[in-house]
Design a protein around this motif. Structure first.
Motif, mmCIF file in Angstrom:
data_model
loop_
_atom_site.group_PDB
_atom_site.id
_atom_site.type_symbol
_atom_site.label_atom_id
_atom_site.label_comp_id
_atom_site.label_asym_id
_atom_site.label_seq_id
_atom_site.Cartn_x
_atom_site.Cartn_y
_atom_site.Cartn_z
ATOM 1 N N ALA A 41 0.822 -1.211 0.000
ATOM 2 C CA ALA A 41 0.000 0.000 0.000
ATOM 3 C C ALA A 41 0.857 1.262 0.000
ATOM 4 O O ALA A 41 0.461 2.287 -0.572
ATOM 5 C CB ALA A 41 -0.934 -0.003 1.212
ATOM 6 N N GLU A 48 -5.805 0.721 -0.921
ATOM 7 C CA GLU A 48 -6.239 1.298 0.349
ATOM 8 C C GLU A 48 -6.154 0.207 1.404
ATOM 9 O O GLU A 48 -6.848 -0.817 1.295
ATOM 10 C CB GLU A 48 -7.671 1.810 0.214
ATOM 11 N N GLU A 50 -6.125 -0.938 5.526
ATOM 12 C CA GLU A 50 -6.447 -0.614 6.919
ATOM 13 C C GLU A 50 -5.797 -1.662 7.821
ATOM 14 O O GLU A 50 -6.167 -2.838 7.774
ATOM 15 C CB GLU A 50 -7.965 -0.619 7.120
ATOM 16 N N ASN A 289 -8.446 1.809 -4.149
ATOM 17 C CA ASN A 289 -8.794 3.192 -3.813
ATOM 18 C C ASN A 289 -9.667 3.761 -4.934
ATOM 19 O O ASN A 289 -9.186 4.112 -6.010
ATOM 20 C CB ASN A 289 -7.519 4.026 -3.647
ATOM 21 N N TYR A 292 -8.842 7.379 -6.527
ATOM 22 C CA TYR A 292 -7.724 7.415 -7.474
ATOM 23 C C TYR A 292 -8.129 6.766 -8.796
ATOM 24 O O TYR A 292 -7.808 7.257 -9.883
ATOM 25 C CB TYR A 292 -6.503 6.699 -6.903
#
Length: 464
Positions: A41, A48, A50, A289, A292
């Motif tokens: 990432a 994206e 997490e 993402n 983007y």
């Protein structure tokens, strides 16, 4: 000589970058996958990611726990403030990845020895078992590496002995011992080099370890008094010191002990049948993402051949391979649980023989793929957390011809020992005889091997 041109059709298999990535991801543990995705990432703006809060918090706890252990080895050597950051990074790596061999190799490369001696020390380190013991004798090791030594037998044996001494000088203390007595003696030698100790107590402890360790196991204090010429109070104090030593110096590098585990699979009972499901807490939190990607699409650059197009392709590959990894793990887990239904109801005594090839044939995958899936992948069930590999064991034949797994035999041995008299423990030979009476023809040396694998002490050390 005639020269001619010929056309030949030949099949050649080449791993694409996408397939290489899929194979690489498959063999990672959850913790390693988390680290790999975080790195991906950082390098790809279309991903994206997490972080998993459970993994992050437990990585920190694991690192601190191992740091405390490591500090106990080096308490006499103060770490400078300048080195603090390097040590913190090193502890973090040890907590999750480093093996005993890797830790020893780091130290071996710092020794002031010749290249030949260094290679011998590394070879000896590779011969250690998971307890940190050198179980092969020096003569056997010499026969294995004599062609590399290029010297006469006497000097070569001397080189190996000298290399072993160097290995035994490394951390953790006691490493490279050829038996329990030598392992404990090596640790006492380190302590005797320190100040502020009661030297006479530790010298008595070393005498007992080297000459009468079996009497400690049998608690024969009278014979220890007679042999050492010391009072009972002095003998008991020395025994107390011996018990503070580490019997298995390599044990702290055992992944099962030191690595926090987040199970990939949860096993539950549904309608009288054990079934599997993915652990939602272990799912990788990575996605495309969308912002983007939308900007790229609107600008029309996705039709170009530039760097951005490559990045979005790589992001899609990774997400697809992560999904494929989850699907493969689930398939393998499902077959394991289907095959070992009785284990989840009864325990290890009901484990059936199972080999990787059986699973591979059932789900139509290569055996090497199954091997990758079963390493560092875990399932959680009411009996605990188990690595997939635990459910694979060789087949032994009972007297009535019915197959039984090696794991089930180990469980039988454990139960026999658990039920023995504390004052009259059962020998390996007697255990083999009991198993034979039950219809399982197991050799005494096999009993000893399985007992060692379960880390159950020998009969004289179990006597109370």
């Amino acid at each position: 000589m005639a020269i001619s041109l010929n056309t030949r059709v030949q099949q050649q298999f080449t791993l694409t970058p996408q397939l290489q990535q899929a194979i690489g991801l498959l063999q990672l543990s959850n913790i390693e996958l988390e680290q790999e995705l975080a790195k991906a990432a950082e390098e790809n703006p279309f991903l994206e990611f997490e972080p998993n809060p459970q993994i992050e918090s437990n990585l920190s706890e694991s690192s601190e726990r191992l740091e405390q252990m490591q500090n106990s080895w080096t308490s006499s050597n103060k770490i400078s403030q300048d080195d603090e950051d390097d040590w913190t990074e090193r502890y973090e790596r040890i907590a999750h990845k480093q093996t005993l061999l890797e830790y020893l190799e780091e130290q071996i490369h710092l020794l002031n020895v010749s290249a030949k001696e260094q290679s011998i020390i590394i070879y000896l380190a590779g011969c250690l078992d998971n307890r940190g013991y050198l179980i092969d004798d020096i003569e056997s090791i010499y026969l294995e590496i004599k062609n590399e030594l290029n010297g006469d037998e006497l000097n070569s044996l001397g080189l190996i002995e000298a290399a072993l001494e160097k290995l035994q000088s490394l951390d953790p203390p006691g490493i490279g011992g050829r038996n329990l007595a030598e392992c404990l003696s090596l640790q006492i030698d380190r302590i005797l080099n320190k100040s502020n100790i009661n030297e006479s107590e530790w010298r008595l402890a070393k005498y007992i370890v080297k000459n009468h360790l079996n009497k400690v196991g049998s608690k024969d204090w009278l014979k220890l008094k007679q042999a050492s010429g010391k009072s009972e109070a002095e003998v008991l104090k020395a025994v107390e010191l011996i018990r503070t030593l580490q019997h298995n110096p390599g044990a702290i590098f055992d992944r099962e002990n030191d690595q926090w585990i987040l199970p990939d699979i949860v096993v539950k009972m549904v309608d009288s049948l054990w079934v599997v499901e993915s652990n939602p807490n272990a799912k990788p939190r990575i996605s495309l993402n969308s912002e983007y990607a939308k900007i790229l699409k609107e600008s029309g650059q996705e039709r170009g051949d530039g760097v951005l197009k490559q990045k979005i392709l790589e992001a899609n590959w990774l997400i697809k391979n992560i999904a494929q990894r989850e699907e493969t793990i689930l398939k393998v887990a499902n077959e394991i649980v289907r095959h070992q239904q009785q284990f989840f109801s009864v325990g290890a005594i009901a484990m059936k023989p199972l080999v990787l090839r059986e699973i591979a044939e059932t789900i139509g995958m290569h055996e090497s793929t199954i091997s990758r899936v079963t390493t560092q992948k875990y399932l959680s069930c009411p009996l605990g957390i188990f690595e997939f590999k635990y459910f694979f064991s060789s087949q032994l034949n009972s007297g009535n011809g019915a197959p039984i797994s090696a794991t089930a035999i180990q469980e039988l041995i454990k139960r026999i020992i658990q039920e023995e008299s504390a004052t009259k423990p059962i020998s390996d030979s007697k255990i083999a005889q009991i198993l034979s009476d039950q219809g399982y023809e197991i050799a005494r040396r096999t009993v000893a091997k399985y007992r060692d694998l379960m880390r159950i002490p020998a009969v004289h050390l179990r006597k109370k």
